[in-house]
Motif scaffolding. Structure first.
Motif, short mmCIF file in Angstrom:
data_model
loop_
_atom_site.label_atom_id
_atom_site.label_comp_id
_atom_site.label_asym_id
_atom_site.label_seq_id
_atom_site.Cartn_x
_atom_site.Cartn_y
_atom_site.Cartn_z
N LEU A 3 0.83 -1.21 0.00
CA LEU A 3 0.00 0.00 0.00
C LEU A 3 0.86 1.26 0.00
N ASN A 4 1.93 1.27 0.80
CA ASN A 4 2.86 2.41 0.77
C ASN A 4 3.37 2.67 -0.64
N GLY A 5 3.76 1.59 -1.32
CA GLY A 5 4.33 1.71 -2.66
C GLY A 5 3.33 2.13 -3.71
N ALA A 6 2.03 2.06 -3.37
CA ALA A 6 0.97 2.49 -4.28
C ALA A 6 0.43 3.87 -3.92
N GLY A 7 1.08 4.51 -2.95
CA GLY A 7 0.68 5.87 -2.58
C GLY A 7 -0.29 5.94 -1.43
N GLY A 8 -0.56 4.82 -0.76
CA GLY A 8 -1.50 4.80 0.35
C GLY A 8 -0.82 4.99 1.69
N GLN A 9 -1.62 4.97 2.75
CA GLN A 9 -1.12 5.18 4.09
C GLN A 9 -1.81 4.23 5.07
N VAL A 10 -1.11 3.96 6.19
CA VAL A 10 -1.70 3.20 7.30
C VAL A 10 -1.39 3.98 8.57
N VAL A 11 -2.45 4.32 9.32
CA VAL A 11 -2.27 5.10 10.54
C VAL A 11 -2.99 4.43 11.70
N ARG A 12 -2.60 4.80 12.90
CA ARG A 12 -3.29 4.31 14.09
C ARG A 12 -4.73 4.83 14.11
N PHE A 13 -5.62 4.02 14.61
CA PHE A 13 -7.04 4.38 14.69
C PHE A 13 -7.25 5.54 15.67
N ASP A 14 -6.49 5.56 16.77
CA ASP A 14 -6.79 6.51 17.85
C ASP A 14 -6.34 7.93 17.56
N ASP A 15 -5.13 8.10 17.00
CA ASP A 15 -4.62 9.46 16.82
C ASP A 15 -4.12 9.77 15.41
N HIS A 16 -4.30 8.82 14.51
CA HIS A 16 -3.93 8.97 13.09
C HIS A 16 -2.43 9.20 12.89
N SER A 17 -1.62 8.77 13.86
CA SER A 17 -0.17 8.78 13.66
C SER A 17 0.23 7.53 12.88
N PRO A 18 1.38 7.55 12.21
CA PRO A 18 1.76 6.39 11.39
C PRO A 18 1.86 5.10 12.22
N LEU A 19 1.43 4.00 11.63
CA LEU A 19 1.60 2.69 12.25
C LEU A 19 3.06 2.27 12.09
N VAL A 20 3.72 1.99 13.21
CA VAL A 20 5.14 1.65 13.18
C VAL A 20 5.34 0.19 13.60
N TYR A 21 6.51 -0.34 13.25
CA TYR A 21 6.83 -1.76 13.46
C TYR A 21 8.08 -1.90 14.32
N GLY A 22 8.22 -3.13 14.87
CA GLY A 22 9.30 -3.38 15.80
C GLY A 22 8.86 -3.17 17.23
N LYS A 23 7.54 -3.26 17.47
CA LYS A 23 6.99 -3.04 18.80
C LYS A 23 7.21 -4.28 19.68
N GLU A 24 7.32 -4.07 20.96
CA GLU A 24 7.46 -5.17 21.90
C GLU A 24 6.25 -6.09 21.79
N GLY A 25 6.49 -7.37 21.57
CA GLY A 25 5.39 -8.32 21.45
C GLY A 25 4.74 -8.38 20.08
N PHE A 26 5.10 -7.46 19.21
CA PHE A 26 4.65 -7.46 17.80
C PHE A 26 3.16 -7.18 17.61
N ALA A 27 2.44 -6.76 18.65
CA ALA A 27 1.00 -6.51 18.51
C ALA A 27 0.76 -5.11 17.96
N ASN A 28 -0.21 -5.01 17.03
CA ASN A 28 -0.59 -3.72 16.47
C ASN A 28 -1.74 -3.10 17.26
N PRO A 29 -1.80 -1.76 17.30
CA PRO A 29 -3.03 -1.10 17.74
C PRO A 29 -4.06 -1.18 16.60
N PHE A 30 -5.29 -0.77 16.87
CA PHE A 30 -6.27 -0.63 15.79
C PHE A 30 -5.70 0.36 14.77
N PHE A 31 -6.10 0.20 13.50
CA PHE A 31 -5.52 1.06 12.46
C PHE A 31 -6.51 1.32 11.34
#
Length: 265
Positions: free
Chosen positions: A225-253
């Motif tokens: 999606l990034n390579g096609a011009g899209g974006q992925v953001v956190r559901f709560d504050d619309h900040s970018p979804l980042v990787y390498g988090k402890e435990g590998f769990a994502n927030p809502f997005f």
């Protein structure tokens, strides 16, 4: 990282894993087990994981590797790593609904920068090129020789008539409540990381996920999606979804085309 080599290797491994998965999918029966988090795992997950892991470790022995089926033994010790979900959409696989994918991605500085998503039962494959742009390759697929590719791009969305895609197996009231904030002309249901790819190709404008996901579920689709011009953001504050988090769990997005006027959660 040699991106040209990465694309060749990950494309080939995704296709080889897809072949193995389809052999099991088309069998009369297959084993299903339950993991410690109550999620299902099949022999196809495990066979694809072993195949992809061996191929990546051989090609890129110095790059950290994280895979779903071996995640209990992993920890992030750097900001560059390969991350794999060998069979995303296990419930779709078990129920023989076809919407499952092979996912391989490279994360750099918390961002999925390269990835491949292959849906073997749908004959669709999406991946990033060495320059970071995304394409869809037309089947039938040859493991050694790539076929014709078409650049993909997110839609120039019309906010008065949005196309929304949501989970087939994890749809709930919270998701519907959020979708109802938009002017929606059509709704699609899809399984696995295909939802990211539908936004990437312009077949959908918006994919909200109000539910549990892990980094290996999303990284490859996020990269496409990034390579096609899209974006992925956190559901709560619309900040970018980042990787390498402890435990590998994502927030809502929320995954979306940038022309979409995002609503608050």
């Amino acid at each position: 990282m040699n991106y040209d080599e990465l694309i060749v290797v990950t494309r080939r491994l995704a296709l080889e894993a897809g072949q193995k998965i389809m052999e099991i999918y088309n069998a009369d029966d297959f084993d299903v087990k339950v993991k410690s988090d109550d999620s299902p795992v099949t022999e196809a997950d495990e066979a694809a994981d072993a195949l992809i892991s061996a191929g990546l470790r051989k090609a890129f022995p110095d790059v950290l590797l994280v895979t779903e089926e071996q995640s209990a033994s992993h920890s992030i010790k750097g900001d560059t790593f390969l991350i794999v979900d060998p069979l995303d959409g296990t419930k779709e696989f078990i129920n023989r609904r076809g919407d499952f994918t092979v996912n391989i991605a490279l994360v750099e500085a918390g961002v999925p920068t390269r990835g491949v998503v292959y849906a073997p039962a749908r004959d669709r494959m999406f991946y990033t090129l060495a320059d970071g742009t995304s394409v869809e390759e037309a089947g039938p697929f040859d493991i050694e020789t790539p076929g014709a590719t078409t650049p993909i791009r997110v839609a120039d969305s019309d906010n008065s008539a949005l196309l929304v895609v949501a989970s087939k197996s994890h749809r709930d009231q919270a998701t519907d409540d959020y979708i109802n904030k938009y002017n929606v002309s059509d709704m699609k249901s899809a399984g696995s990381s295909l939802k990211f790819c539908l936004v990437a190709t312009g077949e959908a404008d918006l994919y909200p996920r109000v539910g549990r996901t892990m980094e290996w579920d999303t990284a490859a689709g996020h990269a496409v999606l990034n390579g096609a011009g899209g974006q992925v953001v956190r559901f709560d504050d619309h900040s970018p979804l980042v990787y390498g988090k402890e435990g590998f769990a994502n927030p809502f997005f929320i995954a979306f085309a940038p022309a979409v006027d995002l609503k608050e959660a």
